[in-house]
Design a protein around this motif. Sequence first.
Motif, short mmCIF file in Angstrom:
data_model
loop_
_atom_site.label_atom_id
_atom_site.label_comp_id
_atom_site.label_asym_id
_atom_site.label_seq_id
_atom_site.Cartn_x
_atom_site.Cartn_y
_atom_site.Cartn_z
N MET A 272 -5.85 5.42 12.98
CA MET A 272 -4.44 5.48 12.69
C MET A 272 -4.26 5.72 11.20
SD MET A 272 -1.56 2.56 13.32
CE MET A 272 -1.23 3.00 15.00
N THR A 273 -3.41 6.65 10.88
CA THR A 273 -3.15 6.92 9.47
C THR A 273 -2.14 5.92 8.91
OG1 THR A 273 -1.32 8.42 9.93
CG2 THR A 273 -3.53 9.39 9.84
N GLU A 274 -2.09 5.83 7.60
CA GLU A 274 -1.16 4.89 6.97
C GLU A 274 0.28 5.27 7.29
OE1 GLU A 274 -0.14 2.89 2.66
OE2 GLU A 274 -1.69 4.40 2.80
N GLY A 275 0.54 6.56 7.37
CA GLY A 275 1.90 7.00 7.69
C GLY A 275 2.35 6.51 9.05
N GLN A 276 1.43 6.47 10.01
CA GLN A 276 1.77 5.98 11.34
C GLN A 276 1.97 4.46 11.34
OE1 GLN A 276 -1.79 7.57 13.16
NE2 GLN A 276 -0.57 9.04 14.35
N ALA A 277 1.23 3.76 10.51
CA ALA A 277 1.29 2.30 10.50
C ALA A 277 2.30 1.73 9.51
CB ALA A 277 -0.10 1.74 10.16
N LYS A 278 2.85 2.58 8.64
CA LYS A 278 3.72 2.10 7.57
C LYS A 278 4.90 1.26 8.07
CE LYS A 278 3.95 4.53 3.90
NZ LYS A 278 4.19 5.52 2.87
N PRO A 279 5.61 1.66 9.14
CA PRO A 279 6.72 0.82 9.59
C PRO A 279 6.26 -0.58 10.05
CG PRO A 279 6.89 3.00 10.56
CD PRO A 279 5.56 2.93 9.87
N GLN A 280 5.13 -0.63 10.74
CA GLN A 280 4.63 -1.93 11.21
C GLN A 280 4.10 -2.77 10.05
OE1 GLN A 280 3.81 0.99 12.70
NE2 GLN A 280 4.88 0.77 14.64
N LEU A 281 3.51 -2.13 9.05
CA LEU A 281 3.06 -2.87 7.86
C LEU A 281 4.26 -3.43 7.10
CD1 LEU A 281 0.28 -0.43 6.62
CD2 LEU A 281 -0.08 -2.78 7.40
N ALA A 282 5.30 -2.63 6.97
CA ALA A 282 6.50 -3.07 6.24
C ALA A 282 7.20 -4.23 6.95
CB ALA A 282 7.46 -1.90 6.06
N SER A 283 7.19 -4.21 8.29
CA SER A 283 7.87 -5.27 9.03
C SER A 283 7.03 -6.53 9.18
CB SER A 283 8.27 -4.76 10.42
OG SER A 283 7.12 -4.59 11.23
N GLY A 284 5.74 -6.43 8.86
CA GLY A 284 4.87 -7.59 8.99
C GLY A 284 4.19 -7.70 10.34
N ARG A 285 4.43 -6.73 11.23
CA ARG A 285 3.78 -6.75 12.55
C ARG A 285 2.29 -6.47 12.43
NH1 ARG A 285 6.33 -3.04 16.63
NH2 ARG A 285 5.08 -4.30 18.04
N LEU A 286 1.91 -5.70 11.41
CA LEU A 286 0.50 -5.42 11.11
C LEU A 286 0.19 -5.93 9.72
CD1 LEU A 286 -0.02 -1.76 12.37
CD2 LEU A 286 -0.73 -3.86 13.50
N VAL A 287 -1.06 -6.31 9.51
CA VAL A 287 -1.51 -6.78 8.21
C VAL A 287 -2.75 -5.98 7.82
CG1 VAL A 287 -2.40 -8.76 6.92
CG2 VAL A 287 -0.68 -9.11 8.68
N ARG A 288 -2.76 -5.47 6.61
CA ARG A 288 -3.92 -4.72 6.12
C ARG A 288 -5.04 -5.72 5.80
NH1 ARG A 288 -3.86 0.39 3.70
NH2 ARG A 288 -1.60 0.17 3.57
N VAL A 289 -6.20 -5.53 6.42
CA VAL A 289 -7.29 -6.49 6.22
C VAL A 289 -8.46 -5.91 5.43
CG1 VAL A 289 -6.75 -7.93 8.21
CG2 VAL A 289 -8.24 -5.95 8.50
#
Length: 56
Positions: free
Chosen positions: A1-18
């Motif tokens: 998954m690219t960062e562009g695809q994950a950006k909304p979930q990262l911003a909302s806190g649903r995903l966390v960069r590990v």
Amino acid sequence: MTEGQAKPQLASGRLVRVVGDWCPPFSGYHLYYPSRRQASPAFSLLVDALRYRGKV
């Protein structure tokens, strides 16, 4: 998954960069054109698709 695809979930806190240290920034696609004068239809379609995707 690219960062562009994950950006909304990262911003909302649903995903966390590990493993952020292991994820270098993506500078885009790099494409080497064949040395032939005329590219195949399949290659031309690929180039067009990458150009279109880059404009989004």
